[in-house]
Design an enzyme around this catalytic site. Structure first.
Site, PDB file in Angstrom:
ATOM      1  N   HIS A  14      -1.026  -2.250  -5.267  1.00 19.68           N
ATOM      2  CA  HIS A  14      -0.449  -3.524  -5.740  1.00 19.68           C
ATOM      3  C   HIS A  14       1.075  -3.556  -5.555  1.00 19.68           C
ATOM      4  O   HIS A  14       1.800  -4.069  -6.398  1.00 19.68           O
ATOM      5  CB  HIS A  14      -0.784  -3.769  -7.212  1.00 19.68           C
ATOM      6  CG  HIS A  14      -2.233  -4.001  -7.489  1.00 19.68           C
ATOM      7  ND1 HIS A  14      -2.779  -5.250  -7.664  1.00 19.68           N
ATOM      8  CD2 HIS A  14      -3.263  -3.132  -7.604  1.00 19.68           C
ATOM      9  CE1 HIS A  14      -4.078  -5.131  -7.896  1.00 19.68           C
ATOM     10  NE2 HIS A  14      -4.406  -3.854  -7.862  1.00 19.68           N
TER      11      HIS A  14
ATOM     12  N   ASN B 118      -7.784  -8.960 -12.000  1.00 18.29           N
ATOM     13  CA  ASN B 118      -7.815  -9.334 -10.579  1.00 18.29           C
ATOM     14  C   ASN B 118      -8.348 -10.753 -10.434  1.00 18.29           C
ATOM     15  O   ASN B 118      -8.929 -11.303 -11.372  1.00 18.29           O
ATOM     16  CB  ASN B 118      -8.743  -8.395  -9.796  1.00 18.29           C
ATOM     17  CG  ASN B 118      -8.059  -7.096  -9.390  1.00 18.29           C
ATOM     18  OD1 ASN B 118      -6.845  -6.965  -9.472  1.00 18.29           O
ATOM     19  ND2 ASN B 118      -8.846  -6.149  -8.952  1.00 18.29           N
TER      20      ASN B 118
ATOM     21  N   TYR C  73      -2.178   3.928 -15.684  1.00 19.34           N
ATOM     22  CA  TYR C  73      -1.024   3.034 -15.503  1.00 19.34           C
ATOM     23  C   TYR C  73       0.205   3.554 -16.232  1.00 19.34           C
ATOM     24  O   TYR C  73       1.294   3.647 -15.660  1.00 19.34           O
ATOM     25  CB  TYR C  73      -1.361   1.616 -15.984  1.00 19.34           C
ATOM     26  CG  TYR C  73      -2.351   0.917 -15.090  1.00 19.34           C
ATOM     27  CD1 TYR C  73      -3.647   1.392 -14.951  1.00 19.34           C
ATOM     28  CD2 TYR C  73      -2.005  -0.202 -14.364  1.00 19.34           C
ATOM     29  CE1 TYR C  73      -4.562   0.776 -14.124  1.00 19.34           C
ATOM     30  CE2 TYR C  73      -2.912  -0.833 -13.531  1.00 19.34           C
ATOM     31  CZ  TYR C  73      -4.188  -0.340 -13.420  1.00 19.34           C
ATOM     32  OH  TYR C  73      -5.091  -0.947 -12.598  1.00 19.34           O
TER      33      TYR C  73
HETATM   34  C1  HEM Z   1      -9.917   3.519 -12.250  1.00 19.38           C
HETATM   35  C2  HEM Z   1      -9.587   2.432 -11.583  1.00 19.38           C
HETATM   36  C3  HEM Z   1      -8.163   2.061 -11.337  1.00 19.38           C
HETATM   37  C4  HEM Z   1      -7.043   2.836 -11.299  1.00 19.38           C
HETATM   38  C5  HEM Z   1      -6.946   4.342 -11.499  1.00 19.38           C
HETATM   39  C6  HEM Z   1      -5.924   1.968 -11.022  1.00 19.38           C
HETATM   40  C7  HEM Z   1      -4.619   2.394 -10.882  1.00 19.38           C
HETATM   41  C8  HEM Z   1      -3.545   1.571 -10.666  1.00 19.38           C
HETATM   42  C9  HEM Z   1      -2.192   2.011 -10.528  1.00 19.38           C
HETATM   43  C10 HEM Z   1      -1.750   3.478 -10.570  1.00 19.38           C
HETATM   44  C11 HEM Z   1      -1.416   0.931 -10.372  1.00 19.38           C
HETATM   45  C12 HEM Z   1       0.089   0.886 -10.188  1.00 19.38           C
HETATM   46  C13 HEM Z   1       0.708   0.552 -11.515  1.00 19.38           C
HETATM   47  C14 HEM Z   1       2.205   0.585 -11.508  1.00 19.38           C
HETATM   48  O1  HEM Z   1       2.816   1.286 -10.691  1.00 19.38           O
HETATM   49  O2  HEM Z   1       2.802  -0.101 -12.367  1.00 19.38           O
HETATM   50  C15 HEM Z   1      -2.270  -0.212 -10.427  1.00 19.38           C
HETATM   51  C16 HEM Z   1      -1.843  -1.516 -10.346  1.00 19.38           C
HETATM   52  C17 HEM Z   1      -2.659  -2.596 -10.619  1.00 19.38           C
HETATM   53  N1  HEM Z   1      -4.018  -2.572 -10.842  1.00 19.38           N
HETATM   54 FE1  HEM Z   1      -5.194  -0.961 -10.853  1.00 19.38          FE
HETATM   55  N2  HEM Z   1      -6.369   0.684 -10.910  1.00 19.38           N
HETATM   56  C18 HEM Z   1      -7.733   0.694 -11.110  1.00 19.38           C
HETATM   57  C19 HEM Z   1      -8.561  -0.385 -11.108  1.00 19.38           C
HETATM   58  C20 HEM Z   1      -8.147  -1.680 -11.239  1.00 19.38           C
HETATM   59  C21 HEM Z   1      -8.982  -2.790 -11.597  1.00 19.38           C
HETATM   60  C22 HEM Z   1     -10.484  -2.715 -11.905  1.00 19.38           C
HETATM   61  C23 HEM Z   1      -8.171  -3.878 -11.669  1.00 19.38           C
HETATM   62  C24 HEM Z   1      -8.525  -5.286 -12.060  1.00 19.38           C
HETATM   63  C25 HEM Z   1      -9.314  -5.549 -13.077  1.00 19.38           C
HETATM   64  C26 HEM Z   1      -6.827  -3.462 -11.346  1.00 19.38           C
HETATM   65  C27 HEM Z   1      -5.712  -4.277 -11.336  1.00 19.38           C
HETATM   66  C28 HEM Z   1      -4.435  -3.849 -11.074  1.00 19.38           C
HETATM   67  C29 HEM Z   1      -3.305  -4.739 -11.018  1.00 19.38           C
HETATM   68  C30 HEM Z   1      -3.310  -6.248 -11.225  1.00 19.38           C
HETATM   69  C31 HEM Z   1      -2.197  -3.949 -10.728  1.00 19.38           C
HETATM   70  C32 HEM Z   1      -0.768  -4.433 -10.515  1.00 19.38           C
HETATM   71  C33 HEM Z   1      -0.051  -4.636 -11.829  1.00 19.38           C
HETATM   72  C34 HEM Z   1       1.333  -5.152 -11.550  1.00 19.38           C
HETATM   73  O3  HEM Z   1       1.435  -6.299 -11.103  1.00 19.38           O
HETATM   74  O4  HEM Z   1       2.295  -4.403 -11.757  1.00 19.38           O
HETATM   75  N3  HEM Z   1      -6.850  -2.126 -11.077  1.00 19.38           N
HETATM   76  N4  HEM Z   1      -3.575   0.203 -10.585  1.00 19.38           N
END
Ligand code: HEM
Length: 509
Positions: free
Chosen positions: A76, A148, A356
């Site tokens: 992202h 999402n 996160y």
């Molecule tokens: C175990 C599953 C998942 C892991 C380990 C994971 C991990 C991560 C990580 C490490 C980031 C970066 C966060 C940052 O640097 O601030 C991220 C961003 C993000 N993830 Fe996931 N994610 C997973 C599943 C999901 C799912 C299922 C969704 C939606 C329901 C999702 C939505 C997002 C969004 C929207 C961001 C961006 C947030 C922002 O705008 O800063 N992720 N994710």
């Protein structure tokens, strides 16, 4: 004993500091506040000699430039943010004690929309899920709803997430994204069939951030004042409507402007066409969960047939003034919760609850939650201390609790709800997998044109997969979801439909 002053107090400090600003406020200064004499010429030893190390302006300018980047988000990375307000419109106090949902209450929000796989300045026209993350600055602390646009996810266990992302990211060998790699992974994940079907439909490339819905994907728990909980899924319904791009439209836009989604969001807000979303809830009672033929805490499933109720509306009406300080340094975490909102036992969500906050300690730093975009409107009072870049105002000698001298106390009313448990620890998949049925239902909900687009979109990527076993396994998943769907994509790839049907017959829901 405040660890950090509340926002309004900081405002006063900022104001009084601004009164101390020197008279020549318009002068260019170094970081120590001293005026810069020459910002165009390095100091040299005469007309032909070397540049001098003692030119502190030159040295500082280069040092600061050399350190401008923080690590980009591991996923992202590309996103656009906006501020606004959420107004709660329904009385759901029977479901939750969270004040953000008290009818009529208005809560400031910051939203960041994003694409997932590619880097900070990558095209916004690519097929990808879109992130829809909302930070609610509530009167009880910050609550982040990190969702999402698509309502389901590829996998159901966090232990698979790093492998999945590795397969989707550019190859470590070539730096190119390669369907051979990610379909190699997905051919081992039949539960991804539902998400892949949605992703390869036109919903995989929204026309712009305003034109997409948002979904929690996971179930969460809402907990009321008596400690009783229900399971809920959240859904942001776009008041602008959902509009997508076909593969051809996306390619045409990309050729002209691959930043169209950020640009449209900025344009709309600048022209006061403030985008709005209504927030809906689906509610499930704990005692009804086991009655379903799928696991309602499986992130690859929607809760079909469960009615939605509207609980509020969000309006985005202000753009960040500094993309780096606000959008880039914003840190959304599913673990940022307030009393009355708790995680469900969804295994994917449980991993996210850790991941996160962990990545943000590395990406933004130990004290990243003190930054204006991340800090709560309420005071933060605790004994977490020190760390790099600590700008908090913690005072006093009692940095432990309990203490006869300290004034900080836990509040039993904010204790977590209690989950009944039985059995032993295990390492095993869920029993009611139902890997394919909802993918078939989604396929049949599309009209003929949308189905044709899905087949063409999928064929474009799956057709690049050289390994026949991988290709046929994927085709068997789509066939198992819906035989017409499987036939259509098999034909598009010149695969032997009879063989695909045989493979599909060996699959279990
Ligand atoms: C175990 C599953 C998942 C892991 C380990 C994971 C991990 C991560 C990580 C490490 C980031 C970066 C966060 C940052 O640097 O601030 C991220 C961003 C993000 N993830 Fe996931 N994610 C997973 C599943 C999901 C799912 C299922 C969704 C939606 C329901 C999702 C939505 C997002 C969004 C929207 C961001 C961006 C947030 C922002 O705008 O800063 N992720 N994710």
């Amino acid at each position: 004993m405040a660890n950090q002053y509340p926002l309004h107090t900081l405002g006063v400090i900022a104001l009084s500091l601004s009164l101390l600003t020197p008279a020549h406020a318009a002068s260019l200064t170094r970081d120590n506040g001293a005026v810069v004499g020459d910002n165009q010429h390095s100091q040299t030893a005469g007309p032909n000699g070397p540049v001098l190390l003692q030119d502190v302006q030159l040295i500082q300018k280069l040092q600061r430039f050399d350190r401008e980047r923080i690590p980009e988000r591991v996923v992202h990375a590309r996103g656009a943010g906006a501020y606004g307000t959420f107004e709660a419109s329904a009385d759901i106090s029977a479901l939750t004690r969270a004040k953000v949902f008290a009818k009529g209450s208005k809560t400031p929000v910051f939203v960041r929309f994003s694409t997932v796989i590619h880097g900070l300045h990558s095209p916004e026209t690519l097929r990808d899920p879109r992130g829809f993350a909302t930070k609610f600055y509530t009167s009880e602390g910050n609550w982040d709803l990190v969702g999402n646009n698509l309502p389901v996810f590829f996998i159901r266990d966090a232990i698979k997430f790093p492998d999945m992302v590795h397969s989707l990211k550019p190859s470590p060998e070539t730096n190119l994204q390669d369907p051979n790699r990610f379909f190699d992974f997905f051919a081992h994940q039949p539960e991804a069939t539902h998400m892949l079907t949605r992703l390869y439909s036109d919903y995989g490339i929204p026309k712009g951030y305003q034109y997409m819905d948002g979904n929690s994907v996971h179930a969460w728990k809402l907990v009321n004042a008596q400690g009783r909980y229900v399971y809920v899924k959240f859904h942001w319904a776009s008041r602008q409507g959902q509009h997508n791009l076909t593969m051809q439209q996306a390619a045409a836009i990309q050729a002209q402007d691959f930043n169209h989604a950020s640009r449209e969001l900025i344009k709309a807000i600048k022209h006061k066409q403030y985008p709005q979303w209504d927030l809906y809830l689906q509610v499930m009672q704990p005692e009804d969960m086991a009655k379903l033929d799928y696991n309602p805490l499986d992130a690859t499933k929607i809760w079909s047939g469960v009615p939605e109720q509207k609980v509020g509306t969000m309006t985005l009406n202000r753009l960040p003034a500094n993309i780096f300080q606000e959008t880039e340094q914003s840190a959304f975490a599913p673990s940022n919760l307030v009393p009355g909102i708790e995680p469900s036992e969804d295994r994917l969500l449980q991993g996210r609850i850790f991941a996160y906050a962990d990545t943000q300690l590395h990406r933004v730093g130990s004290n990243g939650l003190q930054l204006p975009v991340n800090r709560p409107l309420v005071a933060v009072d605790n004994n977490n201390q020190d760390g790099a870049m600590n700008g908090g105002q913690r005072q006093g000698g009692v940095n432990y609790e309990p203490s006869r001298q300290g004034s900080l106390q836990q509040d039993a009313s904010a204790r977590y709800s209690q989950l009944p448990l039985s059995g032993s620890t295990q390492q095993a998949g869920i029993s009611k997998t139902l890997n394919f049925r909802q993918a078939g239902e989604f396929y049949r909900s599309l009209n003929k044109q949308e189905q044709a687009n899905l087949i063409a979109n999928l064929a474009a990527d799956l057709g690049r997969v050289r390994n026949e076993a991988t290709r046929n396994t994927m085709l068997s998943y789509f066939y198992k979801a819906d035989s017409g769907y499987g036939q259509a994509i098999s034909k598009a790839l010149n695969a032997n439909v009879g063989e695909i049907a045989k493979l599909a017959a060996q699959l279990h829901e």
